[in-house]
Scaffold this active site. Structure first.
Site, PDB file in Angstrom:
ATOM      1  N   TYR A   1     -12.974  -1.931  12.566  1.00 55.76           N
ATOM      2  CA  TYR A   1     -13.490  -0.832  11.748  1.00 55.76           C
ATOM      3  C   TYR A   1     -14.982  -0.563  11.949  1.00 55.76           C
ATOM      4  O   TYR A   1     -15.412   0.572  12.027  1.00 55.76           O
ATOM      5  CB  TYR A   1     -13.226  -1.109  10.264  1.00 55.76           C
ATOM      6  CG  TYR A   1     -11.765  -0.956   9.915  1.00 55.76           C
ATOM      7  CD1 TYR A   1     -11.219   0.298   9.685  1.00 55.76           C
ATOM      8  CD2 TYR A   1     -10.914  -2.056   9.868  1.00 55.76           C
ATOM      9  CE1 TYR A   1      -9.866   0.462   9.393  1.00 55.76           C
ATOM     10  CE2 TYR A   1      -9.571  -1.912   9.577  1.00 55.76           C
ATOM     11  CZ  TYR A   1      -9.053  -0.648   9.338  1.00 55.76           C
ATOM     12  OH  TYR A   1      -7.717  -0.493   9.066  1.00 55.76           O
TER      13      TYR A   1
ATOM     14  N   TRP B   1      -4.781   3.273  11.784  1.00 58.26           N
ATOM     15  CA  TRP B   1      -4.722   2.975  10.351  1.00 58.26           C
ATOM     16  C   TRP B   1      -5.227   4.202   9.627  1.00 58.26           C
ATOM     17  O   TRP B   1      -6.406   4.509   9.767  1.00 58.26           O
ATOM     18  CB  TRP B   1      -5.558   1.758   9.954  1.00 58.26           C
ATOM     19  CG  TRP B   1      -5.338   1.493   8.483  1.00 58.26           C
ATOM     20  CD1 TRP B   1      -6.070   1.997   7.432  1.00 58.26           C
ATOM     21  CD2 TRP B   1      -4.270   0.723   7.900  1.00 58.26           C
ATOM     22  NE1 TRP B   1      -5.513   1.579   6.245  1.00 58.26           N
ATOM     23  CE2 TRP B   1      -4.426   0.811   6.503  1.00 58.26           C
ATOM     24  CE3 TRP B   1      -3.199  -0.007   8.441  1.00 58.26           C
ATOM     25  CZ2 TRP B   1      -3.534   0.181   5.611  1.00 58.26           C
ATOM     26  CZ3 TRP B   1      -2.332  -0.634   7.561  1.00 58.26           C
ATOM     27  CH2 TRP B   1      -2.507  -0.540   6.156  1.00 58.26           C
TER      28      TRP B   1
ATOM     29  N   GLU C   1      -5.559   1.979  -1.406  1.00 56.48           N
ATOM     30  CA  GLU C   1      -6.616   1.258  -0.697  1.00 56.48           C
ATOM     31  C   GLU C   1      -7.176   0.135  -1.591  1.00 56.48           C
ATOM     32  O   GLU C   1      -8.348   0.107  -1.935  1.00 56.48           O
ATOM     33  CB  GLU C   1      -7.692   2.243  -0.217  1.00 56.48           C
ATOM     34  CG  GLU C   1      -8.882   1.624   0.506  1.00 56.48           C
ATOM     35  CD  GLU C   1      -8.540   0.734   1.705  1.00 56.48           C
ATOM     36  OE1 GLU C   1      -7.475   0.912   2.323  1.00 56.48           O
ATOM     37  OE2 GLU C   1      -9.345  -0.155   2.008  1.00 56.48           O
ATOM     38  N   TRP C   2      -6.297  -0.776  -1.967  1.00 60.95           N
ATOM     39  CA  TRP C   2      -6.663  -2.003  -2.668  1.00 60.95           C
ATOM     40  C   TRP C   2      -7.576  -1.729  -3.863  1.00 60.95           C
ATOM     41  O   TRP C   2      -7.235  -0.897  -4.701  1.00 60.95           O
ATOM     42  CB  TRP C   2      -7.255  -3.002  -1.655  1.00 60.95           C
ATOM     43  CG  TRP C   2      -6.331  -3.189  -0.483  1.00 60.95           C
ATOM     44  CD1 TRP C   2      -6.547  -2.797   0.807  1.00 60.95           C
ATOM     45  CD2 TRP C   2      -5.004  -3.768  -0.491  1.00 60.95           C
ATOM     46  NE1 TRP C   2      -5.449  -3.110   1.596  1.00 60.95           N
ATOM     47  CE2 TRP C   2      -4.502  -3.703   0.831  1.00 60.95           C
ATOM     48  CE3 TRP C   2      -4.193  -4.348  -1.483  1.00 60.95           C
ATOM     49  CZ2 TRP C   2      -3.236  -4.191   1.186  1.00 60.95           C
ATOM     50  CZ3 TRP C   2      -2.924  -4.828  -1.120  1.00 60.95           C
ATOM     51  CH2 TRP C   2      -2.471  -4.752   0.197  1.00 60.95           C
TER      52      TRP C   2
ATOM     53  N   GLN D   1       0.797  -1.219   0.000  1.00 59.17           N
ATOM     54  CA  GLN D   1       0.000   0.000   0.000  1.00 59.17           C
ATOM     55  C   GLN D   1       0.837   1.280   0.000  1.00 59.17           C
ATOM     56  O   GLN D   1       0.321   2.340  -0.336  1.00 59.17           O
ATOM     57  CB  GLN D   1      -0.963  -0.003   1.198  1.00 59.17           C
ATOM     58  CG  GLN D   1      -2.018  -1.098   1.073  1.00 59.17           C
ATOM     59  CD  GLN D   1      -2.972  -1.101   2.249  1.00 59.17           C
ATOM     60  OE1 GLN D   1      -2.718  -1.718   3.282  1.00 59.17           O
ATOM     61  NE2 GLN D   1      -4.102  -0.418   2.109  1.00 59.17           N
TER      62      GLN D   1
ATOM     63  N   ASN E   1      -2.044 -10.843   8.289  1.00 54.68           N
ATOM     64  CA  ASN E   1      -3.013  -9.773   8.442  1.00 54.68           C
ATOM     65  C   ASN E   1      -4.321 -10.198   7.791  1.00 54.68           C
ATOM     66  O   ASN E   1      -4.368 -10.458   6.588  1.00 54.68           O
ATOM     67  CB  ASN E   1      -2.527  -8.490   7.764  1.00 54.68           C
ATOM     68  CG  ASN E   1      -3.559  -7.366   7.885  1.00 54.68           C
ATOM     69  OD1 ASN E   1      -3.745  -6.819   8.969  1.00 54.68           O
ATOM     70  ND2 ASN E   1      -4.260  -7.055   6.795  1.00 54.68           N
ATOM     71  N   GLU E   2      -5.372 -10.295   8.598  1.00 52.99           N
ATOM     72  CA  GLU E   2      -6.729 -10.504   8.097  1.00 52.99           C
ATOM     73  C   GLU E   2      -6.862 -11.638   7.077  1.00 52.99           C
ATOM     74  O   GLU E   2      -7.183 -11.406   5.903  1.00 52.99           O
ATOM     75  CB  GLU E   2      -7.257  -9.206   7.485  1.00 52.99           C
ATOM     76  CG  GLU E   2      -7.212  -8.026   8.436  1.00 52.99           C
ATOM     77  CD  GLU E   2      -7.983  -6.809   7.914  1.00 52.99           C
ATOM     78  OE1 GLU E   2      -8.349  -6.806   6.734  1.00 52.99           O
ATOM     79  OE2 GLU E   2      -8.214  -5.894   8.696  1.00 52.99           O
TER      80      GLU E   2
ATOM     81  N   HIS F   1       0.883  -9.400   4.446  1.00 50.65           N
ATOM     82  CA  HIS F   1      -0.225  -8.449   4.277  1.00 50.65           C
ATOM     83  C   HIS F   1      -0.592  -8.435   2.791  1.00 50.65           C
ATOM     84  O   HIS F   1      -0.516  -7.406   2.126  1.00 50.65           O
ATOM     85  CB  HIS F   1       0.168  -7.059   4.802  1.00 50.65           C
ATOM     86  CG  HIS F   1      -1.004  -6.173   5.121  1.00 50.65           C
ATOM     87  ND1 HIS F   1      -1.174  -5.558   6.357  1.00 50.65           N
ATOM     88  CD2 HIS F   1      -2.061  -5.793   4.378  1.00 50.65           C
ATOM     89  CE1 HIS F   1      -2.279  -4.828   6.330  1.00 50.65           C
ATOM     90  NE2 HIS F   1      -2.840  -4.943   5.136  1.00 50.65           N
TER      91      HIS F   1
ATOM     92  N   GLU G   1      -5.156  -2.170  14.015  1.00 53.87           N
ATOM     93  CA  GLU G   1      -5.683  -1.192  13.061  1.00 53.87           C
ATOM     94  C   GLU G   1      -6.992  -0.644  13.583  1.00 53.87           C
ATOM     95  O   GLU G   1      -7.849  -1.406  14.048  1.00 53.87           O
ATOM     96  CB  GLU G   1      -5.969  -1.810  11.674  1.00 53.87           C
ATOM     97  CG  GLU G   1      -4.757  -2.179  10.884  1.00 53.87           C
ATOM     98  CD  GLU G   1      -5.097  -2.768   9.500  1.00 53.87           C
ATOM     99  OE1 GLU G   1      -6.179  -2.477   8.952  1.00 53.87           O
ATOM    100  OE2 GLU G   1      -4.251  -3.531   9.003  1.00 53.87           O
TER     101      GLU G   1
END
Ligand code: PNW
Length: 447
Positions: A298, A398, A405-406, A26, A171-172, A127, A352
């Site tokens: 989030y 974050w 952002e992807w 990123q 990550n996630e 990530h 995050e």
């Protein structure tokens, strides 16, 4: 004095980690420099229609060249921790096989640079930027990938060693498996439930195997994993069963193997024939003692009828971010209490938390009062959970910088520092100034 009063009267332990987080793809750019191999995000981003505006991470925030100035920003903000990720394709361009020393040199400079500035380095090993060479043979669906991942993890730990405060394996993983292999909105862009569940299983095995390998190598850094977690709420009584299923699919499919060595039953039954063949002993070995659980928070999931909303209850009374995600600070308090009760860990790190807003850059600044309020209210809720006994050790905003952002490209700005992508000029937003004052007060740093 062991504690310090802050701006709004909350007291945190003096060694609490106040940090910011980023990830390699990123922010780094320099995707073909110093021997880096291609990653699945380079490939995915090259296909028109995959990323908004056709944007890619080729330059991003040019952090690969500007890392020292970026570390300076965090030092100036009185932070004491930095969470970043290592790009597997920089370290092992082919995914497995020879190590690219120049790739590790970069992370060594970064780790040393962070330490020189009083920032604890917290490293995420994966990530989302899988080496393309591994995707070419099936990626996370390939049965040998746990071995390759453990090999890569060891190569990183051998070089960065004890200078790193913590390693998170993943990550996630939900995003990798679900968005990458089922929904197709993340690299590698596949749309197959069966393959996505197989990928999730192999990610779990990879986590377990890497943790064992790092422990056997006597890594002194703390070891853990970072999950995206959500309270799940049912709009009505009739939605409860669906909410429980959603909770298992998003949260517990990732928590249970790591903490219990099992998959949750309701989701397992729901997936039916799509579930992979499991080796119970291998699954049990995913459950390794961890030093921390990283929590990315989030928003909550709101279940109503057949719909699962990220934007919370319908209606005008709910504040939403530029991602159309509900602003729900209380969810962090609830989540931490639930985790502490059901999935006890020695400590939790908020790895995050943050928001994208439609920031307005004018007269050389971004007055992002909405982001200040977002951070303050979430920190308050985290503090409540700590008062109620949850061992939280740190908070990472974050993100440090506006970044890639992807699938949304550069259109969503999560940074507390604004980035002008034409000039690469960084400008701390009002939220960065607020966070700096807050961290300084918490840490008792003299003006
Ligand atoms: C996280 N969802 O991604 C990632 O760790 C970051 O890289 C990312 O920039 C940040 O959150 C903001 O999006 C997520 O769909 C992506 O629920 C998608 C979801 C959650 C988190």
């Amino acid at each position: 004095m062991t504690t310090h009063d802050s701006a709004f009267g909350l007291t945190f332990p003096p060694d609490f980690l106040w940090g910011a987080a980023t990830s390699a793809y990123q922010i780094e750019g320099a995707t073909s420099e110093d021997g880096r191999g291609p990653s699945i995000w380079d490939t995915y981003g090259a296909v028109p229609g995959n990323i908004l505006g056709g944007e890619t991470g080729t330059v991003a925030c040019d952090h690969y060249h500007r890392w020292a100035a970026d570390l300076d920003l965090m030092k100036a903000m009185h932070l004491n921790a930095y969470r970043f990720s290592v790009a597997w394709p920089r370290v092992m361009p082919g995914g497995t096989g020879p190590v690219n020393a120049a790739g590790l040199d970069f992370y060594e400079r970064l780790v040393d640079g962070a330490l020189e500035r009083g920032l604890e380095p917290h490293v995420t090993l994966y990530h989302w930027d899988l080496p393309q060479a591994l995707q070419d043979v099936g990626g996370w669906a390939h049965p040998d990938i746990p071995h390759w991942f453990a090999e890569y993890a060891l190569a990183v730990a051998q070089r960065l060693g004890d200078r790193v405060a913590s390693y998170a394996t993943f990550n996630e993983p939900w995003c990798s498996a679900e968005l990458g292999y089922h929904v197709g909105r993340h690299a590698p862009g596949l749309r197959d439930l069966r393959t996505s569940l197989l990928a999730s299983y192999h990610i779990h095995l990879s986590h377990g195997q890497a943790v064992r390998a790092l422990r056997e190598a006597n890594t002194r850094a703390e070891l853990g994993i970072v999950l995206n977690l959500y309270p799940v709420d049912a709009a009505t009584e009739a939605d409860r069963e669906t909410a429980a299923l959603v909770d298992e699919k998003i949260n517990r499919w990732y928590l249970d193997p790591v903490f219990r060595g099992t998959f949750p039953e309701r989701a397992w039954a729901h997936y039916g024939d799509a579930v992979p063949e499991i080796d119970p002993a291998a699954l049990a070995a995913v459950c390794q003692p961890l030093d921390f659980l990283g929590v990315n928070y989030y928003f909550r999931q709101w279940v109503s009828g057949n719909e699962v909303r990220r934007s919370g209850p319908p209606g005008a009374g709910t504040e939403r971010t530029a991602m159309d995600w509900e602003v729900y600070p209380e969810g962090l308090h609830r989540l931490l209490l639930d985790l502490h009760r059901e999935y006890p860990a020695p400590r939790y790190l908020i790895t995050e938390n943050g928001a994208a807003f439609d920031d307005v850059f004018g007269n050389g600044r971004v007055q992002d009062d909405n982001r200040v309020r977002f951070m303050r209210t979430h920190i308050e809720q985290m503090h409540r959970a700590m008062e109620e006994g949850v061992p939280v050790g740190g908070y990472f905003a974050w993100s440090l910088l506006d970044n890639f952002e992807w699938a949304f490209g550069y259109s969503k700005r999560f940074g507390i520092v604004h980035v002008d992508y034409e000039t690469q000029v960084r400008t701390p937003k009002a939220s960065a100034e607020w966070y700096a004052r807050f961290a300084r007060a918490q840490r008792g740093v003299a003006r």
